[in-house]
Design an enzyme around this catalytic site. Structure first.
Site, mmCIF file in Angstrom:
data_model
loop_
_atom_site.group_PDB
_atom_site.id
_atom_site.type_symbol
_atom_site.label_atom_id
_atom_site.label_comp_id
_atom_site.label_asym_id
_atom_site.label_seq_id
_atom_site.Cartn_x
_atom_site.Cartn_y
_atom_site.Cartn_z
ATOM 1 N N THR A 75 0.809 -1.210 0.000
ATOM 2 C CA THR A 75 0.000 0.000 0.000
ATOM 3 C C THR A 75 0.847 1.267 0.000
ATOM 4 O O THR A 75 0.429 2.287 -0.528
ATOM 5 C CB THR A 75 -0.932 0.007 1.233
ATOM 6 N N TYR A 76 2.050 1.213 0.568
ATOM 7 C CA TYR A 76 2.903 2.407 0.616
ATOM 8 C C TYR A 76 3.145 2.954 -0.782
ATOM 9 O O TYR A 76 3.341 2.205 -1.728
ATOM 10 C CB TYR A 76 4.273 2.093 1.231
ATOM 11 N N GLU A 77 3.168 4.264 -0.897
ATOM 12 C CA GLU A 77 3.465 4.962 -2.161
ATOM 13 C C GLU A 77 2.521 4.573 -3.295
ATOM 14 O O GLU A 77 2.867 4.671 -4.459
ATOM 15 C CB GLU A 77 4.920 4.715 -2.594
ATOM 16 N N GLY A 78 1.341 4.082 -2.953
ATOM 17 C CA GLY A 78 0.338 3.718 -3.948
ATOM 18 C C GLY A 78 -0.021 2.254 -3.857
ATOM 19 O O GLY A 78 0.848 1.386 -3.900
ATOM 20 N N MET A 83 -1.498 0.988 -8.853
ATOM 21 C CA MET A 83 -0.260 1.032 -9.638
ATOM 22 C C MET A 83 -0.414 0.227 -10.930
ATOM 23 O O MET A 83 0.007 0.663 -12.002
ATOM 24 C CB MET A 83 0.918 0.492 -8.821
#
Length: 155
Positions: A75-78, A83
């Site tokens: 989940t981090y950074e999208g 993505m």
């Protein structure tokens, strides 16, 4: 394989920072790599935990800490799903609606001659699709890419 893919993405990033172009391609490649790597890591950790049975939950196994560290990375950074949607959008934009795509073809994944990397190539459109709107060509392209990836994954 992910090490070399990450190294290529880093090289492309460095080239972009020095004044190069290709930000959209760089984003698509890094988004695809992030999604694949974090999903594979989380899946591998979960498989190890399941194979250890009840001991997989024990802190002595080290798996709970790995699970807690790597699972949120999806989940981090999208979020990985978002993505992959961005990667699909880039593919559709670049290959599904014209541009450098030769008339009457759609993109497909191919192994290089030495088998070390995948490349996008052009394949003839299925019969009856040449006169369809760009959205239909894009949908056929995505289906073709997905099928090519499934075939290549079995190798």
């Amino acid at each position: 394989a992910m090490h070399f893919a990450a190294r290529d993405v880093r090289s492309a990033y460095d080239a972009y920072r020095r004044g190069g172009s290709g930000l959209a391609q760089l984003h698509a490649h890094s988004a695809a790599l992030k999604s694949y790597a974090t999903t594979l890591a989380a899946s591998g950790i979960e498989t190890c935990r399941l194979l250890c049975g009840g001991h997989g939950y024990s802190l002595a196994s080290g798996l709970p800490d790995l699970y807690a560290e790597f699972t949120p990375a999806q989940t981090y950074e999208g979020d990985n799903n978002v993505m992959l949607l961005q990667v699909a959008r880039w593919l559709v934009k670049r290959l599904g609606t014209g541009g450098s795509r030769p008339a009457g073809t759609h993109p497909t994944l191919q192994h290089s001659e030495d088998g070390n990397y995948l490349s996008l190539d052009q394949a003839p459109l299925p019969e009856g699709l040449a006169d369809q709107p760009p959205e239909a060509v894009a949908a056929a392209a995505l289906r073709g890419l997905a099928e090519s990836a499934r075939v290549l994954a079995r190798r």
